[in-house]
Design a protein around this motif. Structure first.
Motif, PDB file in Angstrom:
ATOM      1  N   ILE A 171      -1.914  -0.838  -3.734  1.00  0.00           N
ATOM      2  CA  ILE A 171      -3.167  -0.171  -3.364  1.00  0.00           C
ATOM      3  C   ILE A 171      -2.847   1.245  -2.919  1.00  0.00           C
ATOM      4  CG2 ILE A 171      -5.135  -0.193  -1.772  1.00  0.00           C
ATOM      5  CD1 ILE A 171      -4.742  -3.260  -1.629  1.00  0.00           C
ATOM      6  N   LEU A 172      -3.544   2.209  -3.493  1.00  0.00           N
ATOM      7  CA  LEU A 172      -3.359   3.608  -3.131  1.00  0.00           C
ATOM      8  C   LEU A 172      -4.467   4.035  -2.177  1.00  0.00           C
ATOM      9  CD1 LEU A 172      -2.465   5.206  -6.600  1.00  0.00           C
ATOM     10  CD2 LEU A 172      -0.952   4.083  -4.944  1.00  0.00           C
ATOM     11  N   ASP A 173      -4.101   4.480  -0.994  1.00  0.00           N
ATOM     12  CA  ASP A 173      -5.052   5.038  -0.029  1.00  0.00           C
ATOM     13  C   ASP A 173      -4.932   6.553  -0.095  1.00  0.00           C
ATOM     14  OD1 ASP A 173      -5.746   2.504   0.710  1.00  0.00           O
ATOM     15  OD2 ASP A 173      -4.474   2.463   2.487  1.00  0.00           O
ATOM     16  N   ILE A 174      -6.010   7.220  -0.503  1.00  0.00           N
ATOM     17  CA  ILE A 174      -5.959   8.659  -0.776  1.00  0.00           C
ATOM     18  C   ILE A 174      -6.566   9.443   0.372  1.00  0.00           C
ATOM     19  CG2 ILE A 174      -6.643  10.479  -2.381  1.00  0.00           C
ATOM     20  CD1 ILE A 174      -6.856   8.254  -4.539  1.00  0.00           C
ATOM     21  N   CYS A 175      -5.845  10.458   0.812  1.00  0.00           N
ATOM     22  CA  CYS A 175      -6.293  11.332   1.900  1.00  0.00           C
ATOM     23  C   CYS A 175      -6.153  12.774   1.444  1.00  0.00           C
ATOM     24  CB  CYS A 175      -5.450  11.077   3.153  1.00  0.00           C
ATOM     25  SG  CYS A 175      -5.735  12.256   4.482  1.00  0.00           S
ATOM     26  N   SER A 176      -7.261  13.485   1.340  1.00  0.00           N
ATOM     27  CA  SER A 176      -7.234  14.894   0.957  1.00  0.00           C
ATOM     28  C   SER A 176      -7.216  15.755   2.219  1.00  0.00           C
ATOM     29  CB  SER A 176      -8.457  15.240   0.101  1.00  0.00           C
ATOM     30  OG  SER A 176      -8.452  16.614  -0.222  1.00  0.00           O
ATOM     31  N   LEU A 177      -6.077  16.396   2.478  1.00  0.00           N
ATOM     32  CA  LEU A 177      -5.964  17.219   3.688  1.00  0.00           C
ATOM     33  C   LEU A 177      -6.347  18.664   3.462  1.00  0.00           C
ATOM     34  CD1 LEU A 177      -2.689  16.097   5.514  1.00  0.00           C
ATOM     35  CD2 LEU A 177      -5.057  15.542   6.052  1.00  0.00           C
ATOM     36  N   MET A 178      -6.019  19.172   2.273  1.00  0.00           N
ATOM     37  CA  MET A 178      -6.306  20.571   1.940  1.00  0.00           C
ATOM     38  C   MET A 178      -6.181  20.715   0.440  1.00  0.00           C
ATOM     39  SD  MET A 178      -2.725  22.041   3.547  1.00  0.00           S
ATOM     40  CE  MET A 178      -2.813  20.923   4.952  1.00  0.00           C
ATOM     41  N   ASN A 179      -6.641  21.828  -0.100  1.00  0.00           N
ATOM     42  CA  ASN A 179      -6.528  22.081  -1.531  1.00  0.00           C
ATOM     43  C   ASN A 179      -6.208  23.556  -1.715  1.00  0.00           C
ATOM     44  OD1 ASN A 179      -6.466  21.322  -4.190  1.00  0.00           O
ATOM     45  ND2 ASN A 179      -8.674  21.171  -4.472  1.00  0.00           N
ATOM     46  N   ILE A 180      -4.943  23.901  -1.446  1.00  0.00           N
ATOM     47  CA  ILE A 180      -4.539  25.302  -1.397  1.00  0.00           C
ATOM     48  C   ILE A 180      -3.359  25.572  -2.324  1.00  0.00           C
ATOM     49  CG2 ILE A 180      -5.329  25.540   0.997  1.00  0.00           C
ATOM     50  CD1 ILE A 180      -2.381  25.393   1.875  1.00  0.00           C
ATOM     51  N   ASP A 181      -3.204  26.835  -2.683  1.00  0.00           N
ATOM     52  CA  ASP A 181      -1.986  27.289  -3.348  1.00  0.00           C
ATOM     53  C   ASP A 181      -0.862  27.180  -2.325  1.00  0.00           C
ATOM     54  OD1 ASP A 181       0.126  29.166  -4.203  1.00  0.00           O
ATOM     55  OD2 ASP A 181      -1.297  29.723  -5.768  1.00  0.00           O
ATOM     56  N   SER A 182       0.285  26.639  -2.717  1.00  0.00           N
ATOM     57  CA  SER A 182       1.339  26.423  -1.722  1.00  0.00           C
ATOM     58  C   SER A 182       1.915  27.723  -1.182  1.00  0.00           C
ATOM     59  CB  SER A 182       2.457  25.538  -2.289  1.00  0.00           C
ATOM     60  OG  SER A 182       3.270  26.235  -3.204  1.00  0.00           O
ATOM     61  N   ARG A 207       0.847  -1.198   0.000  1.00  0.00           N
ATOM     62  CA  ARG A 207       0.000   0.000   0.000  1.00  0.00           C
ATOM     63  C   ARG A 207       0.881   1.245   0.000  1.00  0.00           C
ATOM     64  NH1 ARG A 207      -4.967  -2.293   1.890  1.00  0.00           N
ATOM     65  NH2 ARG A 207      -5.985  -0.270   2.020  1.00  0.00           N
ATOM     66  N   ILE A 208       0.367   2.282  -0.628  1.00  0.00           N
ATOM     67  CA  ILE A 208       1.030   3.588  -0.611  1.00  0.00           C
ATOM     68  C   ILE A 208      -0.016   4.624  -0.208  1.00  0.00           C
ATOM     69  CG2 ILE A 208       2.213   5.357  -1.965  1.00  0.00           C
ATOM     70  CD1 ILE A 208       3.299   3.136  -3.758  1.00  0.00           C
ATOM     71  N   LYS A 209       0.308   5.417   0.784  1.00  0.00           N
ATOM     72  CA  LYS A 209      -0.591   6.486   1.219  1.00  0.00           C
ATOM     73  C   LYS A 209      -0.342   7.720   0.364  1.00  0.00           C
ATOM     74  CE  LYS A 209      -3.498   8.116   4.417  1.00  0.00           C
ATOM     75  NZ  LYS A 209      -3.230   7.801   5.824  1.00  0.00           N
ATOM     76  N   ILE A 210      -1.417   8.281  -0.192  1.00  0.00           N
ATOM     77  CA  ILE A 210      -1.327   9.513  -0.983  1.00  0.00           C
ATOM     78  C   ILE A 210      -2.010  10.632  -0.209  1.00  0.00           C
ATOM     79  CG2 ILE A 210      -1.746  10.615  -3.208  1.00  0.00           C
ATOM     80  CD1 ILE A 210      -0.101   8.085  -3.481  1.00  0.00           C
ATOM     81  N   ILE A 211      -1.274  11.661   0.132  1.00  0.00           N
ATOM     82  CA  ILE A 211      -1.816  12.841   0.815  1.00  0.00           C
ATOM     83  C   ILE A 211      -1.809  13.995  -0.174  1.00  0.00           C
ATOM     84  CG2 ILE A 211      -1.473  14.494   2.684  1.00  0.00           C
ATOM     85  CD1 ILE A 211      -0.048  12.258   4.241  1.00  0.00           C
ATOM     86  N   THR A 212      -2.978  14.558  -0.458  1.00  0.00           N
ATOM     87  CA  THR A 212      -3.052  15.675  -1.408  1.00  0.00           C
ATOM     88  C   THR A 212      -3.236  16.990  -0.645  1.00  0.00           C
ATOM     89  OG1 THR A 212      -5.454  15.513  -1.746  1.00  0.00           O
ATOM     90  CG2 THR A 212      -4.047  14.177  -3.174  1.00  0.00           C
ATOM     91  N   THR A 213      -2.554  18.032  -1.140  1.00  0.00           N
ATOM     92  CA  THR A 213      -2.623  19.337  -0.465  1.00  0.00           C
ATOM     93  C   THR A 213      -2.937  20.491  -1.412  1.00  0.00           C
ATOM     94  OG1 THR A 213      -0.253  19.843  -0.713  1.00  0.00           O
ATOM     95  CG2 THR A 213      -0.911  18.540   1.216  1.00  0.00           C
TER      96      THR A 213
END
Length: 342
Positions: A68-79, A4-10
């Motif tokens: 398996i990709l486990d996706i976690c959306s933490l935020m959706n901001i301009d860096s 498994r690979i955890k994907i954190i999107t920001t």
């Protein structure tokens, strides 16, 4: 590679679209990852044959359920809006994942995840990589930040290539925090953004800490002076202000005094291997006075590829005697977090 690979999107450019007033993050996490995987297979980017085949192989493994990709959306901001509180949110999620992944037995470690990928905007990606490097020790799995110079939906984007490179790097066996970009894997303590437009946007302030993901065997190359094995530790970054001062020939001692002010933690960016004015209008007396008063004063070279050496020149030795602390070849981005943590 299976697991498994955890994907954190920001957010960031990789997740951006034209919202009517210029680019802004607007692609949701699941949609973004699907786009990246599809584009990774269809990409027309000029890659080495080995890289293209490796990307195809890892996408096929995902489709077969071997990865398996486990996706976690933490935020959706301009860096550009990334702040220390956001670093802590990302770090909290990494810590939760690591604790899920590793259970200490008698002599064994059970792994749930191969690694963690954080999609991030490029403008402050090196700062986040530096902050995570400062907050964690002894990470048992890699934490890899990646993003793109062009949005995932843009023609000619580098998004899929960088994301697939990060997926491949997640199973490389390295541990710690890294940036994966344009076929390179860069230690988070040395990562720096060097270009606003070109795809080759990141480098390392110490090139010993940069590896090619696309060259077979290169990613496994070890580096001199690697830290010895450390037990896992996560310590949140405190809100300790850091004053960063870039020296230049027109900077007077009076202006230097104003810039230093009442700051307790100061980072001076010096000339060359570690120089500053010590002749006419010397800056040294106020630096020594500040250090003697208990202020923590750190120094780094301004050079992109750097080795801050306070032994090489007389001026450097005077600085060392004044009580400043050299941070060697670390990036400025990591140094800020390191000093906040000190």
């Amino acid at each position: 590679m299976t697991g498994r690979i955890k994907i954190i999107t920001t957010g960031g450019t990789i997740a951006s679209k034209d919202m009517g007033n210029g680019l802004a993050p607007g692609i949701e996490a699941e949609q973004l990852i699907n786009k990246l995987l599809y584009a990774g297979r269809k990409s027309e980017r000029n890659m080495q044959e080995s890289a293209s085949a490796a990307n195809e192989s890892i996408i096929t493994a995902i489709e077969k359920g071997e990865i398996i990709l486990d996706i976690c959306s933490l935020m959706n901001i301009d860096s550009s809006d990334m702040r220390p509180e956001d670093w802590r949110i990302i770090a909290d999620e990494i810590d939760r994942t690591v604790r899920e992944t590793c259970e200490t037995g008698s002599d064994s470690l059970r792994r749930k995840y191969l690694g963690i990928i954080v999609t991030h905007g490029t403008d402050t990606m090196a700062y986040t990589a530096g902050a995570l490097s400062a907050m964690f020790e002894g990470l048992p799995i890699p934490v890899i930040l990646t993003g793109s110079q062009l949005p995932a939906e843009a023609e000619g984007t580098d998004a899929a290539y960088n994301f697939c490179s990060a997926l491949r790097a997640a199973g490389c066996g390295k541990t710690g925090v890294y940036i994966a970009f344009n076929g390179k894997l860069i230690d988070g303590r040395y990562s720096v953004k060097i270009d606003t437009d070109e795809m080759n946007a990141f480098s390392a302030t110490d090139r010993r800490f940069m590896w090619s993901i696309d060259e077979p065997g290169e990613i496994g190359r070890e580096t001199e002076h690697l830290e010895e094995h450390l037990d896992y530790r996560y310590e949140k970054l405190p809100d300790n202000p850091v004053r960063v001062i870039l020296l230049h020939p027109a900077l007077t001692s009076e202006e230097m005094a104003l810039l230093m002010g009442d700051s307790e933690r100061i980072l001076l960016l010096l000339y060359g291997a570690g120089g500053l004015a010590t002749g006419r209008d010397s800056l040294l007396p106020m630096i020594k006075k500040a250090a003697d008063s208990g202020k923590k004063i750190y120094v780094l070279s301004q050079c992109l590829y750097r080795k801050t050496d306070l032994n090489r020149y007389e001026v450097g030795r005077k600085l060392r005697e004044a009580g400043v602390i050299s941070l060697g070849s670390y990036s400025t981005e990591y140094a800020v977090a390191y000093i906040m943590q000190a």
